[in-house]
Design a protein around this motif. Structure first.
Motif, short mmCIF file in Angstrom:
data_model
loop_
_atom_site.label_atom_id
_atom_site.label_comp_id
_atom_site.label_asym_id
_atom_site.label_seq_id
_atom_site.Cartn_x
_atom_site.Cartn_y
_atom_site.Cartn_z
N ALA A 194 42.62 -27.14 96.02
CA ALA A 194 42.92 -27.78 94.74
C ALA A 194 44.11 -27.13 94.06
CB ALA A 194 41.69 -27.71 93.82
N LEU A 195 44.19 -25.81 94.10
CA LEU A 195 45.32 -25.11 93.47
C LEU A 195 46.62 -25.40 94.21
CD1 LEU A 195 43.61 -21.69 92.70
CD2 LEU A 195 44.33 -23.40 91.03
N GLU A 196 46.55 -25.44 95.52
CA GLU A 196 47.76 -25.73 96.30
C GLU A 196 48.23 -27.16 96.05
OE1 GLU A 196 49.51 -25.19 100.84
OE2 GLU A 196 47.40 -24.74 100.41
N THR A 197 47.28 -28.09 96.00
CA THR A 197 47.62 -29.49 95.72
C THR A 197 48.28 -29.64 94.36
OG1 THR A 197 45.79 -30.27 97.10
CG2 THR A 197 46.67 -31.82 95.48
N ALA A 198 47.83 -28.83 93.41
CA ALA A 198 48.39 -28.87 92.05
C ALA A 198 49.68 -28.08 91.93
CB ALA A 198 47.36 -28.33 91.07
N GLY A 199 50.17 -27.53 93.02
CA GLY A 199 51.41 -26.76 92.99
C GLY A 199 51.27 -25.39 92.36
N LEU A 200 50.04 -24.86 92.37
CA LEU A 200 49.77 -23.59 91.70
C LEU A 200 49.62 -22.41 92.66
CD1 LEU A 200 47.24 -24.89 89.03
CD2 LEU A 200 49.60 -24.16 88.64
N LYS A 201 49.80 -22.64 93.95
CA LYS A 201 49.73 -21.54 94.89
C LYS A 201 50.82 -20.53 94.55
CE LYS A 201 49.91 -20.39 99.81
NZ LYS A 201 50.07 -20.93 101.20
N GLY A 202 50.45 -19.26 94.50
CA GLY A 202 51.42 -18.21 94.18
C GLY A 202 51.65 -18.00 92.70
N THR A 203 50.90 -18.72 91.86
CA THR A 203 51.05 -18.58 90.41
C THR A 203 50.60 -17.18 89.98
OG1 THR A 203 50.70 -20.94 90.04
CG2 THR A 203 50.29 -19.48 88.18
N ARG A 204 51.34 -16.59 89.06
CA ARG A 204 51.04 -15.25 88.57
C ARG A 204 50.02 -15.35 87.43
NH1 ARG A 204 56.36 -15.66 88.73
NH2 ARG A 204 56.60 -15.46 86.47
N VAL A 205 48.80 -14.91 87.71
CA VAL A 205 47.70 -15.01 86.77
C VAL A 205 47.20 -13.62 86.41
CG1 VAL A 205 45.35 -15.86 86.40
CG2 VAL A 205 47.01 -17.27 87.63
N ALA A 206 47.28 -13.28 85.14
CA ALA A 206 46.77 -11.99 84.65
C ALA A 206 45.37 -12.20 84.10
CB ALA A 206 47.69 -11.42 83.58
N PHE A 207 44.40 -11.54 84.69
CA PHE A 207 43.03 -11.62 84.18
C PHE A 207 42.70 -10.32 83.46
CE2 PHE A 207 38.52 -11.09 84.01
CZ PHE A 207 38.04 -12.37 83.78
N ALA A 208 42.05 -10.46 82.31
CA ALA A 208 41.63 -9.28 81.54
C ALA A 208 40.46 -9.67 80.66
CB ALA A 208 42.78 -8.75 80.69
N ASP A 209 39.77 -8.67 80.14
CA ASP A 209 38.89 -8.90 79.02
C ASP A 209 39.30 -7.93 77.91
OD1 ASP A 209 37.84 -6.45 79.82
OD2 ASP A 209 35.80 -7.17 80.10
N GLY A 210 38.61 -7.97 76.81
CA GLY A 210 39.02 -7.12 75.72
C GLY A 210 37.99 -7.11 74.60
N TRP A 211 38.24 -6.29 73.61
CA TRP A 211 37.33 -6.19 72.47
C TRP A 211 38.10 -5.64 71.27
CZ3 TRP A 211 36.50 -3.79 77.18
CH2 TRP A 211 36.86 -2.45 77.26
N VAL A 212 37.48 -5.77 70.12
CA VAL A 212 38.07 -5.29 68.87
C VAL A 212 37.23 -4.14 68.35
CG1 VAL A 212 38.79 -5.88 66.53
CG2 VAL A 212 38.89 -7.61 68.35
#
Length: 328
Positions: A194-212
């Motif tokens: 699905a990601l490849e079909t959408a042209g998103l293969k190789g997309t730079r994705v930063a995953f994180a969580d956080g808190w205040v």
């Protein structure tokens, strides 16, 4: 910010930002876990993360778990534990395999109530290497204890699958474990397509969580070696984090200013409604609003209840969620 979503060692070492999660190792030969019953009702023998052989007379039906990934695996295999650490926190953060109302809360993940566990007449207690040795020693006076290795940044996916398989061996539910693992692999393959079909293969994705805390936002990057980043890599995505994560969980730490050094096209995070959304604190922050992925509208909050340190059930849930979010 509440601390429900922090892995156990972060709860024990207050203030530490890059600590624990959940898991075990991929191969029995590596000193984690192995073996299975030869037939229903036959003895069960496993070798745990301590190199200790733990033998049960028959597959366990009364299980206690001291960590959320262990509990998720029990529930997803259809073997509801009789006792669980921090049931309220689990129910808030782990939706892939819910606990029912019969499960007794045994206290915190770092300090289970020995008296409560003693009253449950458990066949086996499953803990992780994050639980202090003193607590493990106390629990061993009550029932056999299997200790699973918490995490290994060199092989998070294989470790998570092996963790599931160990619980399956203890409960005689290997067929269900195979089904769950196959479901993850199928979701991964479909997601990659699905990601490849959408042209998103190789997309730079930063995953994180956080808190205040005290009005300041702390951000915890899931760097190389984290379970989430390993899954993203399998999906054909690229992590832009150059920070070095810890050797167990691949977790690092940064702040809003540090985000200016991240060359990301998308920012993805998981939080929980019970704890609040840390990005709400950033809505008027000039640095945050200057980031390319923020200006492009590429900030994705995934659904509540995806445990970032979970087993294959949570991993499947994450794959489906991130693919749906990036392709919508």
């Amino acid at each position: 910010m509440k601390s429900l979503h922090r892995p156990l060692l972060a709860l024990i070492a207050a203030g530490a930002l890059a600590l624990t999660g959940c898991g075990t190792t991929e191969e029995p030969a590596s000193g984690s876990s192995s073996a299975a019953p030869s037939a229903s009702g036959a003895p069960v023998s496993v070798i745990d993360a301590r190199g200790k052989t733990v033998t049960l007379d028959a597959p366990a039906t009364r299980l206690v778990g001291t960590e959320w990934n262990v509990l998720e695996n029990m529930a997803s295999l259809g073997t509801m534990p009789v006792g669980a650490a921090d049931v309220k926190g689990y129910n808030a953060w782990v939706q892939a395999a819910k606990l029912d109302d019969s499960v007794k809360d045994i206290g915190t993940r770092g300090e289970p109530s020995i008296d409560t566990v003693a009253a449950l007449d458990a066949d086996v207690i499953v803990a992780t290497t994050d639980l202090p040795e003193a607590a493990v020693a106390q629990l061993e006076k009550l029932a056999p204890v299997v200790v699973l290795k918490s995490a290994d940044a060199s092989n998070q996916i294989g470790q998570a699958i092996a963790n599931l398989n160990t619980v399956a061996a203890l409960t005689g539910t290997q067929a269900k474990a195979t089904e769950i693992t196959s479901g993850y692999e199928s979701a991964l393959a479909a997601g990659r397509t699905a990601l490849e079909t959408a042209g998103l293969k190789g997309t730079r994705v930063a995953f994180a969580d956080g808190w205040v805390a005290d009005g300041a936002v702390s951000i915890r990057p899931f760097a190389k070696g984290s379970l989430i980043t390993d899954i993203n890599t399998e999906l054909g995505l690229v992590t832009p984090w150059e920070l070095e994560g810890d050797e167990a969980y691949g977790l690092a730490s940064t702040d809003v200013e540090g985000m200016t050094k991240v060359d990301a096209e998308h920012f993805v995070y998981i939080t929980n409604s019970a704890d609040g959304d840390f990005t709400d604190e950033l809505k008027s922050n000039a640095i945050w609003n200057s980031l390319a992925f923020v200006k492009a509208g590429n900030v994705h909050r995934l659904e509540d209840g995806i445990w970032m340190f979970g087993g294959p059930a949570s991993m499947t849930q994450y794959v489906n969620a991130i693919v749906a979010s990036l392709t919508k």
